[in-house]
Design an enzyme around this catalytic site. Structure first.
Site, PDB file in Angstrom:
ATOM      1  N   CYS A 107       0.857  -1.193   0.000  1.00 61.63           N
ATOM      2  CA  CYS A 107       0.000   0.000   0.000  1.00 61.63           C
ATOM      3  C   CYS A 107       0.883   1.229   0.000  1.00 61.63           C
ATOM      4  CB  CYS A 107      -1.000  -0.007   1.148  1.00 61.63           C
ATOM      5  SG  CYS A 107      -0.315  -0.317   2.772  1.00 61.63           S
ATOM      6  N   CYS A 109       2.828   2.353   3.241  1.00 69.07           N
ATOM      7  CA  CYS A 109       3.414   2.561   4.565  1.00 69.07           C
ATOM      8  C   CYS A 109       4.636   3.470   4.435  1.00 69.07           C
ATOM      9  CB  CYS A 109       3.795   1.224   5.186  1.00 69.07           C
ATOM     10  SG  CYS A 109       2.350   0.212   5.532  1.00 69.07           S
TER      11      CYS A 109
END
Lengths: 198, 122
Positions: A107, A109
């Site tokens: 994603c 992070c």
């Protein structure tokens, strides 16, 4: 896909967001003032300068640097930098032998307290998949040409670990103050897609 | 909440914005961001719950055979927020869809991101 997605697919995204905000505020689940403070803070106050200060201190204070490499989260908390997505910070140090670059393949992070919110390219599917497979090519495309014998290590951030790159201190900066050094450090250098130059 | 420090806006200690870019491209993106941060802080969901939804929303976009539109990170973010708020029973999907349809029916000129000028003076 469940109902929340399928029933709202054709509704413009700004209206979906507004509907969420209205309902959550009406039900007392979100305080608009708190929400605005978060937005303002991340737009204006939390940015890569935090990370740049960490880097400059590590360059000038060997004991801090050692603490930073041993326990990233603890060391940056000494400077007051903590908050969501700052937990489990691991700092990786660049050298002439090894260059580190950070990605989140799943994603986005990213160590928010040090770097602010991630730039668009960091969240882009192309960067996330390609930098793992062909880091040297991706770095070249982003303007970073490394010597052939420099090894490139790619670190995949996750909810367990957020990686942060400690760039190499540029040469001819022996007389620079910590503040002057901090001004040289860019966000891209702390993600590992650039180097710091004086 | 977040670490904040006093730093210069100009001069050598100013944030390195030259290689930066706008954090939010449109107002709804910042609203969606603020909603997640507020709900997380108040304990309405854990970060891990939200992150799991975000990952699956992004994966769902990437798995489309013919993407209907350009990739939008914050679109996935909103989908994840819808999922986690419905799952944790803060709202129902019918509530959300119904309210969004009501908003779409507003007279022309009222269908943009409007009236977020909350008072900041305290």
């Amino acid at each position: 896909m469940n109902n929340a997605q399928s029933s709202s697919d054709r509704i413009p995204i700004n209206l979906r967001t507004e509907a969420l905000e209205q309902l959550l505020v009406e039900r007392g689940l979100v305080d608009p003032q708190v929400m605005d403070t978060f937005i303002k803070t991340y737009e204006k106050d939390v940015g890569p300068l935090n990370g740049a200060q960490v880097v400059a201190k590590a360059w000038t204070d060997p004991e801090f640097k050692q603490r930073l490499l041993d326990d990233g989260t603890g060391a940056v908390a000494e400077l007051g930098f903590k908050g969501p997505q700052g937990e489990h910070l691991v700092v990786v140090e660049n050298s002439s032998a090894v260059h580190n670059v950070v990605v989140c393949t799943l994603c986005s992070c990213y160590p928010w307290p040090l770097l602010g919110l991630p730039p668009a390219w960091y969240k882009d599917p192309a960067y996330r998949s390609r930098v793992v497979r062909e880091p040297r090519t991706v770095l070249n495309e982003m303007g970073l040409e490394l010597p052939k014998d420099t090894e490139i290590t790619v670190w995949d951030s996750s909810s367990e670990v957020r990686f942060f790159v400690l760039p190499q201190r540029p040469s001819d900066t022996e007389k620079f103050s910590e503040a002057e050094l901090a001004a040289l450090v860019t966000r891209d250098a702390m993600v590992g897609v650039a180097q710091v130059s004086a | 909440m977040t670490a904040t420090i006093d730093f210069d806006i100009d001069g050598p200690a100013a944030p390195p914005r030259s290689n930066g870019e706008l954090v939010f491209e449109e107002p709804w993106q910042s609203r969606a961001f603020g909603l997640v941060m507020s709900l997380h802080e108040s304990g309405a969901f854990t970060w891990e719950e939200f992150r799991a939804e975000l990952i699956s929303a992004i994966a769902a976009w990437e798995e489309q055979e013919t993407p209907s539109e350009e990739y939008s990170y914050y679109q996935c973010w909103v989908t994840a927020l819808e999922q986690v708020t419905v799952h944790n029973e803060l709202v129902t999907s019918d509530d959300l869809a119904g309210r969004a349809r009501d908003l779409a029916l507003r007279p022309a000129g009222h269908d943009h991101d409007h009236d977020h000028d909350h008072d900041h003076d305290h």
